[in-house]
Design an enzyme around this catalytic site. Structure first.
Site, short mmCIF file in Angstrom:
data_model
loop_
_atom_site.label_atom_id
_atom_site.label_comp_id
_atom_site.label_asym_id
_atom_site.label_seq_id
_atom_site.Cartn_x
_atom_site.Cartn_y
_atom_site.Cartn_z
N ASP A 1 -10.90 82.35 -0.55
CA ASP A 1 -9.62 82.89 -0.98
C ASP A 1 -9.76 84.38 -1.29
O ASP A 1 -10.77 84.81 -1.86
CB ASP A 1 -9.10 82.16 -2.21
CG ASP A 1 -8.93 80.66 -1.96
OD1 ASP A 1 -8.32 80.30 -0.94
OD2 ASP A 1 -9.41 79.86 -2.79
N ASP B 1 -7.63 87.42 -3.19
CA ASP B 1 -6.51 87.77 -4.05
C ASP B 1 -6.37 89.29 -4.13
O ASP B 1 -7.37 90.03 -4.10
CB ASP B 1 -6.70 87.19 -5.45
CG ASP B 1 -6.75 85.67 -5.44
OD1 ASP B 1 -6.22 85.07 -4.48
OD2 ASP B 1 -7.32 85.10 -6.39
N ASP C 1 -10.32 86.91 -17.65
CA ASP C 1 -11.14 86.04 -18.48
C ASP C 1 -12.60 86.48 -18.56
O ASP C 1 -13.13 86.76 -19.64
CB ASP C 1 -11.04 84.58 -18.02
CG ASP C 1 -11.23 84.41 -16.52
OD1 ASP C 1 -11.63 85.38 -15.85
OD2 ASP C 1 -11.01 83.29 -16.02
#
Length: 462
Positions: free
Chosen positions: A63, A65, A142
């Protein structure tokens, strides 16, 4: 670097192209299209998060992003193949066939006039659409390893929170105060474990310390989200490592409470050996690009809980067949309160459990019926898994392994029915001692009682 907001330097460290190993040829062409179009429209745009982290350590991300200062509506205006999703986090998905490039607007921690942010009474963030700068966006992520930005204009990596050194040092480190960050989103504890298992990273002492005492917060996380996190954790090729880290950090009782209790009371250790072997098998199948199913995975994860519940019921005198189904239902129901296991997985999981006692049968009709059962292969694989941890089912395994190699007619001739009629798990009556009785049986006509309904049922057992 200490994990407090005051220690975070907002001046970026620029890691030039010559200093890192990221190449555009390893980046999705569709992600590059999105980056270039946003830049051409006058917006900032960076490849961000896990893709940058993985590329730095030589992995191939699935993936890609993108982070930008364009709002979701502005992104949609640039791409006809774009749709907006999410309430908690408003995102733009740019769709290229089967590939989706996720585009997120830079977010900030402090509330402002151009977005909204809502926090629950327990500290969890329930909505976060406050937009800000790239510096704000880096601080609110995070882990430091996930806060790296790849700039397409000069092919550099931008680091605002020390993430580059942590990636090189294979460390998962939280940005900000760990207790506060876990309270904002308890699932971060699972993400720490999952990423550490996947990447071979260690969790920093500051990030690991509060986990055991805050593990109970997972009970407030949405069960559907925990199910998705479990799939990422156990079906990505690192299931065994993930499980061991869950145990080590005190998260197993929070995620699988009844399994944890059963493992703690199983003095022989056979249930734990079987479970770990099942997770190893799952990892091997994924590595070999073979299919895996959540039904079999959860059958292994919850088998210790099922065995414990079944033993309790049988000890209290419940009929064995009733106890089997009731134990399966109770374990499934109790686990669903923590993890939302869909019925398309929970029902096959129960079938795998309930077929296990049938492997002890040697009566001809029952053997042939079990071999033709649509769930036979999964149940037999589960029997093999059980045999890896205990010798008690070795004889059954040998019989059924051989039975599958036999021509059906020859197998039927070998098997002589020896047991008197009794009801099987599915309520069907077994065969008796008549070896040659292979045709349909003549149904006995039952005499009707006075006033009874046809068939002899007077409603007393309704």
């Amino acid at each position: 670097m200490t994990e407090t907001p005051t220690s975070i330097a907002l001046e970026p460290r620029i890691v030039a192209r010559a200093e890192h190993g990221i190449s555009r040829k390893d980046i999705s062409p569709n992600a590059l299209r999105v980056l270039y179009r946003l830049r051409e429209a006058g917006f900032q745009a960076y490849l961000v998060g896990g893709a940058v982290r993985d590329l730095l350590i030589g992995l191939h991300p699935k993936d890609f992003d993108v982070a930008t200062d364009a709002t979701p509506e502005q992104v949609r205006a640039l791409f006809r193949n774009c749709r907006l999703i999410g309430r908690r986090f408003r995102l733009a998905h740019v769709v290229f066939g089967r590939e989706i490039i996720e585009v997120a607007t830079f977010r900030a921690n402090a509330a402002g006039d151009d977005g909204d942010r809502e926090t629950g009474d327990d500290g969890r963030i329930v909505r976060d659409n406050v937009y800000g700068s790239i510096e704000d966006d880096a601080v609110r992520r995070d882990f430091t390893a996930n806060a790296l930005y790849y700039a397409i204009e000069d092919f550099s990596v931008r680091d605002y929170v020390g993430g580059y050194d942590d990636v090189i040092g294979r460390t998962m480190r939280l940005i900000g105060d760990p207790v506060e960050r876990y309270r904002e989103d308890p699932v971060r504890m699972l993400r720490a474990v999952r990423l550490a298992a996947k990447l071979g990273f260690k969790i920093s002492a500051e990030a690991a310390g509060p986990i055991p005492e805050l593990a109970h917060l997972l009970s407030g996380a949405p069960p559907a989200r925990l199910f998705d996190e479990c799939l990422k954790m156990f079906l990505a090729g690192h299931a065994e490592k993930s499980f061991l880290l869950l145990e080590a950090h005190g998260l197993l009782p929070a995620l699988f409470p009844e399994t944890a209790k059963a493992l703690a009371t199983n003095r022989s250790g056979a249930l734990r050996r079987m479970l770990l072997q099942g997770l190893r098998n799952t990892d091997e199948r994924i590595a070999a690009d073979k299919p895996v199913t959540p039904a079999f995975l959860f059958a292994a994860l919850l088998w210790p809980a099922y065995c414990r519940e079944l033993a309790v019921m049988q000890k209290s005198g419940v009929d064995p067949l009733v106890a089997q189904q009731r134990a399966a239902d109770r374990v499934t129901l109790h686990q669903a309160q923590r993890i939302a296991l869909p019925r398309r997985f929970s029902l096959p999981m129960q079938e795998i459990w309930l077929l296990q006692p049938r492997f002890g049968q040697r009566v001809r009709k029952r053997v042939m019926r079990l071999l033709s059962h649509p769930r036979f292969r999964a149940a037999f694989d589960f029997l093999e898994l059980r045999a890896s941890a205990t010798s008690e089912v070795a004889e059954d395994l040998a019989f059924w392994r051989d039975a599958q190699k036999q021509v059906p007619d020859e197998l039927a001739d070998r098997l002589a029915p020896k047991t008197p009629p009794r009801h099987d798990i599915d309520g069907e009556e077994g065969e008796g001692d008549t070896a040659g009785d292979t045709g349909p049986r003549k149904r006995r006509r039952r005499r009707r009682r006075n006033g009874a309904a046809p068939g002899g049922n007077d409603g007393s057992d309704a």
